[in-house]
Scaffold this motif. Sequence first.
Motif, PDB file in Angstrom:
ATOM      1  N   ASP A  19       0.862  -1.317   0.254  1.00  0.00           N
ATOM      2  CA  ASP A  19       0.097  -0.577  -0.568  1.00  0.00           C
ATOM      3  C   ASP A  19       0.401   1.878  -0.217  1.00  0.00           C
ATOM      4  O   ASP A  19       0.388   2.050  -0.377  1.00  0.00           O
ATOM      5  CB  ASP A  19      -0.996  -0.124   1.094  1.00  0.00           C
ATOM      6  N   LEU A  20       2.185   0.964   0.681  1.00  0.00           N
ATOM      7  CA  LEU A  20       2.786   2.306   0.791  1.00  0.00           C
ATOM      8  C   LEU A  20       3.463   2.690  -1.237  1.00  0.00           C
ATOM      9  O   LEU A  20       3.829   3.792  -0.572  1.00  0.00           O
ATOM     10  CB  LEU A  20       4.416   2.124   2.163  1.00  0.00           C
ATOM     11  N   ILE A  21       3.485   1.665  -1.328  1.00  0.00           N
ATOM     12  CA  ILE A  21       4.732   1.768  -2.985  1.00  0.00           C
ATOM     13  C   ILE A  21       3.380   1.713  -3.873  1.00  0.00           C
ATOM     14  O   ILE A  21       3.983   1.734  -4.923  1.00  0.00           O
ATOM     15  CB  ILE A  21       5.123   0.792  -3.166  1.00  0.00           C
ATOM     16  N   GLY A  22       2.319   1.528  -3.706  1.00  0.00           N
ATOM     17  CA  GLY A  22       1.575   1.932  -4.756  1.00  0.00           C
ATOM     18  C   GLY A  22       1.171   0.862  -5.479  1.00  0.00           C
ATOM     19  O   GLY A  22       0.715   0.640  -6.338  1.00  0.00           O
ATOM     20  N   VAL A  23       1.307  -1.043  -5.150  1.00  0.00           N
ATOM     21  CA  VAL A  23       0.630  -1.784  -5.680  1.00  0.00           C
ATOM     22  C   VAL A  23      -0.621  -2.840  -4.879  1.00  0.00           C
ATOM     23  O   VAL A  23      -0.315  -2.952  -4.089  1.00  0.00           O
ATOM     24  CB  VAL A  23       2.464  -3.089  -5.490  1.00  0.00           C
ATOM     25  N   PRO A  24      -1.397  -2.861  -5.870  1.00  0.00           N
ATOM     26  CA  PRO A  24      -2.364  -3.775  -4.909  1.00  0.00           C
ATOM     27  C   PRO A  24      -2.349  -5.051  -4.525  1.00  0.00           C
ATOM     28  O   PRO A  24      -0.833  -6.065  -5.577  1.00  0.00           O
ATOM     29  CB  PRO A  24      -3.120  -3.628  -6.411  1.00  0.00           C
ATOM     30  N   ASP A  25      -2.771  -5.577  -3.594  1.00  0.00           N
ATOM     31  CA  ASP A  25      -2.239  -6.666  -2.944  1.00  0.00           C
ATOM     32  C   ASP A  25      -2.757  -7.558  -3.610  1.00  0.00           C
ATOM     33  O   ASP A  25      -2.137  -8.998  -4.238  1.00  0.00           O
ATOM     34  CB  ASP A  25      -3.477  -6.910  -1.803  1.00  0.00           C
ATOM     35  N   PRO A  26      -4.226  -7.814  -4.699  1.00  0.00           N
ATOM     36  CA  PRO A  26      -4.148  -9.255  -5.415  1.00  0.00           C
ATOM     37  C   PRO A  26      -2.803  -8.914  -6.088  1.00  0.00           C
ATOM     38  O   PRO A  26      -2.428 -10.547  -6.921  1.00  0.00           O
ATOM     39  CB  PRO A  26      -5.067  -9.067  -6.185  1.00  0.00           C
ATOM     40  N   HIS A  27      -2.161  -7.764  -7.464  1.00  0.00           N
ATOM     41  CA  HIS A  27      -0.815  -8.082  -7.405  1.00  0.00           C
ATOM     42  C   HIS A  27       0.073  -9.191  -6.389  1.00  0.00           C
ATOM     43  O   HIS A  27       1.279  -9.781  -7.882  1.00  0.00           O
ATOM     44  CB  HIS A  27      -0.197  -7.207  -8.464  1.00  0.00           C
ATOM     45  N   VAL A  28       0.501  -8.677  -5.551  1.00  0.00           N
ATOM     46  CA  VAL A  28       1.867  -9.636  -5.293  1.00  0.00           C
ATOM     47  C   VAL A  28       0.932 -10.692  -4.609  1.00  0.00           C
ATOM     48  O   VAL A  28       2.113 -11.619  -5.056  1.00  0.00           O
ATOM     49  CB  VAL A  28       1.457  -8.516  -3.085  1.00  0.00           C
ATOM     50  N   ASP A  29      -0.142 -11.183  -4.524  1.00  0.00           N
ATOM     51  CA  ASP A  29      -0.368 -12.246  -4.378  1.00  0.00           C
ATOM     52  C   ASP A  29      -0.250 -13.082  -5.908  1.00  0.00           C
ATOM     53  O   ASP A  29       0.681 -14.513  -6.084  1.00  0.00           O
ATOM     54  CB  ASP A  29      -1.637 -12.491  -4.049  1.00  0.00           C
ATOM     55  N   ALA A  30      -0.811 -12.495  -6.554  1.00  0.00           N
ATOM     56  CA  ALA A  30      -0.493 -13.031  -8.793  1.00  0.00           C
ATOM     57  C   ALA A  30       1.179 -13.492  -8.448  1.00  0.00           C
ATOM     58  O   ALA A  30       1.693 -14.833  -8.684  1.00  0.00           O
ATOM     59  CB  ALA A  30      -1.021 -12.203  -9.132  1.00  0.00           C
ATOM     60  N   TYR A  31       1.953 -12.692  -7.908  1.00  0.00           N
ATOM     61  CA  TYR A  31       3.418 -12.905  -8.258  1.00  0.00           C
ATOM     62  C   TYR A  31       4.353 -13.774  -7.126  1.00  0.00           C
ATOM     63  O   TYR A  31       4.560 -14.451  -7.456  1.00  0.00           O
ATOM     64  CB  TYR A  31       4.514 -11.590  -7.695  1.00  0.00           C
ATOM     65  N   ASN A  32       3.878 -14.120  -6.182  1.00  0.00           N
ATOM     66  CA  ASN A  32       3.681 -15.044  -5.183  1.00  0.00           C
ATOM     67  C   ASN A  32       3.706 -16.343  -5.637  1.00  0.00           C
ATOM     68  O   ASN A  32       4.271 -17.026  -5.289  1.00  0.00           O
ATOM     69  CB  ASN A  32       3.289 -14.471  -3.540  1.00  0.00           C
ATOM     70  N   ASP A  33       2.441 -15.996  -6.224  1.00  0.00           N
ATOM     71  CA  ASP A  33       1.947 -17.445  -6.531  1.00  0.00           C
ATOM     72  C   ASP A  33       2.938 -18.151  -7.830  1.00  0.00           C
ATOM     73  O   ASP A  33       2.784 -18.880  -8.245  1.00  0.00           O
ATOM     74  CB  ASP A  33       1.041 -17.587  -7.332  1.00  0.00           C
ATOM     75  N   ALA A  34       3.543 -17.260  -8.475  1.00  0.00           N
ATOM     76  CA  ALA A  34       3.939 -17.468  -9.926  1.00  0.00           C
ATOM     77  C   ALA A  34       5.811 -17.630  -9.698  1.00  0.00           C
ATOM     78  O   ALA A  34       5.789 -18.183 -10.339  1.00  0.00           O
ATOM     79  CB  ALA A  34       4.254 -16.053 -10.528  1.00  0.00           C
ATOM     80  N   LEU A  35       6.050 -16.826  -8.822  1.00  0.00           N
ATOM     81  CA  LEU A  35       6.814 -17.073  -8.218  1.00  0.00           C
ATOM     82  C   LEU A  35       7.480 -18.565  -7.873  1.00  0.00           C
ATOM     83  O   LEU A  35       8.444 -19.719  -7.898  1.00  0.00           O
ATOM     84  CB  LEU A  35       7.620 -16.558  -7.195  1.00  0.00           C
ATOM     85  N   ARG A  36       6.243 -19.104  -7.115  1.00  0.00           N
ATOM     86  CA  ARG A  36       6.097 -21.063  -6.109  1.00  0.00           C
ATOM     87  C   ARG A  36       6.117 -21.584  -7.500  1.00  0.00           C
ATOM     88  O   ARG A  36       6.521 -22.771  -7.085  1.00  0.00           O
ATOM     89  CB  ARG A  36       4.917 -20.725  -5.155  1.00  0.00           C
ATOM     90  N   ALA A  37       5.536 -20.958  -8.357  1.00  0.00           N
ATOM     91  CA  ALA A  37       5.059 -21.903  -9.319  1.00  0.00           C
ATOM     92  C   ALA A  37       6.027 -22.204 -10.385  1.00  0.00           C
ATOM     93  O   ALA A  37       7.355 -23.237 -10.502  1.00  0.00           O
ATOM     94  CB  ALA A  37       3.957 -21.926 -10.663  1.00  0.00           C
ATOM     95  N   MET A  38       7.586 -21.269 -10.241  1.00  0.00           N
ATOM     96  CA  MET A  38       8.403 -20.967 -11.038  1.00  0.00           C
ATOM     97  C   MET A  38       9.255 -22.322 -10.251  1.00  0.00           C
ATOM     98  O   MET A  38      10.544 -23.213 -10.583  1.00  0.00           O
ATOM     99  CB  MET A  38       8.777 -19.397 -11.214  1.00  0.00           C
ATOM    100  N   ILE A  39       9.263 -21.513  -8.988  1.00  0.00           N
ATOM    101  CA  ILE A  39      10.504 -22.732  -8.140  1.00  0.00           C
ATOM    102  C   ILE A  39       9.804 -24.385  -8.304  1.00  0.00           C
ATOM    103  O   ILE A  39      11.305 -24.908  -8.957  1.00  0.00           O
ATOM    104  CB  ILE A  39      10.772 -22.485  -6.912  1.00  0.00           C
ATOM    105  N   ARG A  40       8.614 -24.754  -8.443  1.00  0.00           N
ATOM    106  CA  ARG A  40       7.941 -25.859  -8.587  1.00  0.00           C
ATOM    107  C   ARG A  40       8.833 -26.464  -9.619  1.00  0.00           C
ATOM    108  O   ARG A  40       8.659 -27.784  -9.779  1.00  0.00           O
ATOM    109  CB  ARG A  40       6.099 -26.304  -7.996  1.00  0.00           C
ATOM    110  N   THR A  41       8.124 -25.783 -10.720  1.00  0.00           N
ATOM    111  CA  THR A  41       8.480 -25.979 -13.119  1.00  0.00           C
ATOM    112  C   THR A  41       9.639 -26.213 -12.761  1.00  0.00           C
ATOM    113  O   THR A  41      10.274 -27.473 -13.285  1.00  0.00           O
ATOM    114  CB  THR A  41       7.886 -25.414 -12.940  1.00  0.00           C
ATOM    115  N   ALA A  42      10.565 -25.423 -12.366  1.00  0.00           N
ATOM    116  CA  ALA A  42      11.970 -25.726 -12.730  1.00  0.00           C
ATOM    117  C   ALA A  42      12.378 -26.718 -11.623  1.00  0.00           C
ATOM    118  O   ALA A  42      14.095 -27.422 -11.581  1.00  0.00           O
ATOM    119  CB  ALA A  42      12.747 -24.631 -12.005  1.00  0.00           C
ATOM    120  N   GLY A  43      12.002 -27.683 -10.678  1.00  0.00           N
ATOM    121  CA  GLY A  43      13.021 -28.447  -9.536  1.00  0.00           C
ATOM    122  C   GLY A  43      13.623 -27.948  -8.568  1.00  0.00           C
ATOM    123  O   GLY A  43      14.670 -28.447  -8.284  1.00  0.00           O
TER     124      GLY A  43
END
Length: 269
Positions: A52-76
Amino acid sequence: KSPNPAKVIGRLPDEGERLALRFLDGLCARIGERYAPGARLVICSDGHIFSDLIGVPDPHVDAYNDALRAMIRTAGLSHLSTFDLRDVYGDLPCDAKREQVLRRYAPSLDALRAETRDTAAHDGETLRLYRGITRFLFEDTTGFEGTRSALQRACRSRAYGVIRRSRAWGALIAEHHPDAVRLSIHPQPRGAAKFGIRLLDAPDAWMTPWHACVLRQADGGVRLLRAADAARLGRLVHRDGRPSHYVEGAGRPAPVRLPAQVPPSATRR
């Protein structure tokens, strides 16, 4: 991700994160070659702390974190895992999570202001940090309709909030991971509780994949640059249907599109 389109090419993980994750997983593997118990690395995502301080919506944060987890999982990348406020406060609304963290762990605003004014405290490190964060917020603010001076005043106020939350987040991590060796993606002063670690080559030690994008150079090297600078030097490459990085070369031909990454399990026999 920074909300500044001059710095990044999207709000989801891209080649910068992919290379950084591989580096960190490889670091753990190399430690295991010398130290029998091995090493695991937990990536602590502070997105919801500051969003909220840097102007990024919380749903965007969730989408980023979920995609990062998927990247870790997919790359093994078996040495890596993640940690964020969802692991602490579950499904509470994001504003409530931030309030919980501030109430329990953050220094008071008055105490922080006094520390910032006291240039003898910590060799003036707090004042330098405050000024640096103010500049960062000023650069990354988009859509502000007031005057330049009004934006500067707003960023100075928000900078105190960033420092308070940063310290609170650090205290929360220390409580939940008391025996861990702490690493930071930013430079750290001598004697700090964390060790600074550089993920990729960049012209600025403070530059990270979250505030820049990757340029693959003609000589095979990789650098982090502001997206606006990388765009002048190369052509855009897409991967998995979204912008990934730039490839150095003359002119600006049509974007290159790479096929989706295949999970390691799909190639095993």
